[in-house]
Design an enzyme around this catalytic site. Structure first.
Site, PDB file in Angstrom:
ATOM      1  N   ASP A   1      -4.711 -13.063   3.119  1.00 14.79           N
ATOM      2  CA  ASP A   1      -6.189 -12.647   3.853  1.00 14.79           C
ATOM      3  C   ASP A   1      -7.494 -12.773   3.254  1.00 14.79           C
ATOM      4  OD1 ASP A   1      -4.695 -10.644   2.637  1.00 14.79           O
ATOM      5  OD2 ASP A   1      -4.570  -8.994   3.714  1.00 14.79           O
TER       6      ASP A   1
ATOM      7  N   HIS B   1      -6.254  -7.274  -0.556  1.00 11.42           N
ATOM      8  CA  HIS B   1      -6.515  -5.636  -0.981  1.00 11.42           C
ATOM      9  C   HIS B   1      -5.689  -5.375  -2.510  1.00 11.42           C
ATOM     10  CE1 HIS B   1      -6.608  -6.473   4.189  1.00 11.42           C
ATOM     11  NE2 HIS B   1      -7.945  -5.231   3.637  1.00 11.42           N
TER      12      HIS B   1
ATOM     13  N   HIS C   1       1.294  -0.952   0.059  1.00  8.97           N
ATOM     14  CA  HIS C   1       0.386   0.102   0.053  1.00  8.97           C
ATOM     15  C   HIS C   1       1.178   1.442   0.282  1.00  8.97           C
ATOM     16  CE1 HIS C   1      -3.455  -2.745   0.311  1.00  8.97           C
ATOM     17  NE2 HIS C   1      -3.371  -2.925   1.192  1.00  8.97           N
TER      18      HIS C   1
ATOM     19  N   ASP D   1      -3.019 -10.800  -2.505  1.00 12.77           N
ATOM     20  CA  ASP D   1      -3.422 -10.111  -1.092  1.00 12.77           C
ATOM     21  C   ASP D   1      -5.152  -9.870  -1.588  1.00 12.77           C
ATOM     22  OD1 ASP D   1      -1.990  -8.660   1.306  1.00 12.77           O
ATOM     23  OD2 ASP D   1      -3.841  -7.110   0.639  1.00 12.77           O
TER      24      ASP D   1
END
Ligand code: ZN
Length: 334
Positions: free
Chosen positions: A251, A166, A123, A164
Site C-alpha cells: 500500500d 502503515h 496491526h 507495509d
C-alpha cells in the site's frame, strides 16, 4: 533459478464484507493477476490451518476467544475499521498456518515463500489493539508474529522487515520486550496507527531491537532506497539470518489508495533483489489495488533475478533527517 512457492487457499476469499470495504477478496485477484502477468503464478502449496495452541503463542486467550465467538455471530464490525464474518475464524487459522509453513519451508531450503493470505495481521497485538491504536486496522491474527515464533530460539534471533505503508504496531506490541526478535519497520509517518516513531526502540532488555523508519508523506523510491541501504541492509548483513520474515504490504505503491507514499516497481524490485542472498518468508499484509498488481510481482521478480541496478538516488531532506536520527539511536545500542 531460486526456489519459489506460493501458499494460497481459496479459503482466504471467504473472509468478506457484504458491502464495500478496501480489505476484500478482490485484493487476491489483483495479486494473482499481477503475478500471472509476470509468469510468477504457479508452484502453489495448499496451506494447513494453525491450531489454537499455535495462535496462543502470540495472542491472549481472551482475544482468541473473542474472535472465535464474533465469527459465530456472523457479519459485523468489531471496531470502526475491522469486520468479522462467519468464515473469518477459519480463514484466519489458515492465514496463520500459511505464514508458519512459509517460515518452515524457508528454513529448510533457500528461496522465496509467499504466504498470499487474508485476513492480514500486523496491526493485531497480543490482546488485540496495540500501542493505543483505535482499531485493529483490518487485522485478525498476527501471521508474521506466528512465523517469527517458529524461527527464533534461544540461540537464534528472528528478523522481521515490515514495509507495509502503515506501522506494524501489533508486531511491535507482541515482541516489545523480546530481544530475540529484531523488527525493522519502514512506513509513512503520522498516519494510522499513529505509532512507529524513531524513539520506539523496544522495552527493557530489548532496547535497539525495534527499528522504526517513519518516512515523510509523499516520499518516493529514492527516499525508501536510501533508508533501505543506510539502515535496513547493514542490519541484515550483520545479522545474516537463516530466514528473513517480511510483513509485505504493497500500500506504499503510488496510487494504491490509502496513503501518500509514492513508490513504484523500482523500489520493490530493488528491495527484492537486495535480499536475494537470503531465504524469505513473505507474508501478505496490506495493498489494495495497483500495489498488489505491480509492487508484489516486482518484489518477487527482483528477488528471483537478484540484480540491484545502481542508480544515483536523491533522497529528500526529510529522509536524510530520519535516517540520521535512526543511525544515532542505533549507535547507542551497538
Ligand atoms: Zn497497510
Amino acid at each position: 533459478m531460486p526456489m519459489i512457492r506460493i501458499l494460497y487457499s481459496d479459503i482466504f476469499r471467504e473472509h468478506k464484507p457484504p458491502d464495500y470495504h478496501p480489505e476484500n477478496p478482490r485484493r487476491l485477484d489483483f495479486a494473482i493477476a499481477g503475478l500471472k502477468a509476470k509468469n510468477l503464478w504457479g508452484n502453489i502449496v495448499e496451506p494447513r490451518p494453525a491450531g489454537v495452541d499455535e495462535i496462543l503463542e502470540v495472542h491472549s486467550e481472551n482475544y482468541v476467544e473473542k474472535i472465535r465467538k464474533a465469527s459465530q455471530i456472523g457479519f459485523h464490525y468489531i471496531d470502526m475499521d475491522t469486520y468479522i464474518c462467519e468464515k473469518t475464524w477459519d480463514a484466519a487459522l489458515y492465514a496463520f498456518g500459511a505464514a508458519r509453513e512459509a517460515a518452515l519451508m524457508a528454513l529448510e531450503e533457500k528461496g522465496i515463500y509467499l504466504a498470499l493470505v487474508r485476513p492480514p495481521g500486523h496491526h493485531a497485538g497480543k490482546s488485540g489493539r496495540a500501542f493505543h491504536a483505535s482499531t485493529l486496522g483490518f487485522c485478525i491474527f498476527n501471521n508474521v508474529a506466528g512465523a517469527a515464533k517458529l524461527v527464533k530460539n534461544p540461540e537464534e534471533k528472528a528478523l522481521i522487515i515490515d514495509f507495509d505503508v502503515h506501522h506494524g504496531n501489533g508486531t511491535q506490541d507482541i515482541f516489545w520486550n523480546d530481544a530475540n526478535v529484531v523488527h525493522i519497520d519502514i512506513h509513512e509517518r503520522d498516519i494510522y496507527p499513529w505509532s512507529g516513531y524513531e524513539w520506539e526502540i523496544g522495552g527493557k532488555g530489548a532496547e535497539g531491537t525495534k527499528v522504526n523508519l517513519p518516512m515523510a508523506s509523499h516520499s518516493g523510491d529514492d527516499d525508501y532506497i536510501f533508508a533501505w541501504e543506510e539502515i535496513v541492509m547493514p542490519i541484515v548483513n550483520e545479522f545474516k539470518p537463516r530466514v528473513i520474515l517480511i510483513s509485505a504490504g504493497f500500500d506504499a505503491f503510488k496510487g494504491d489508495g490509502l496513503a501518500t507514499i509514492q513508490l513504484t516497481e523500482k523500489f520493490y524490485r530493488f528491495a527484492g533483489a537486495s535480499l536475494s542472498e537470503y531465504s524469505l518468508a513473505v507474508v501478505l499484509e496490506g495493498g489494495y489495488s495497483v500495489g498488489l498488481k505491480k509492487g508484489l510481482p516486482a518484489f518477487v521478480d527482483g528477488y528471483l533475478r537478484g540484480e540491484v541496478k545502481e542508480d544515483a538516488i536523491k533522497p529528500s531532506y526529510e529522509t536524510l533527517k530520519v535516517v540520521e536520527k535512526v543511525r544515532e539511536i542505533l549507535r547507542m545500542f551497538s
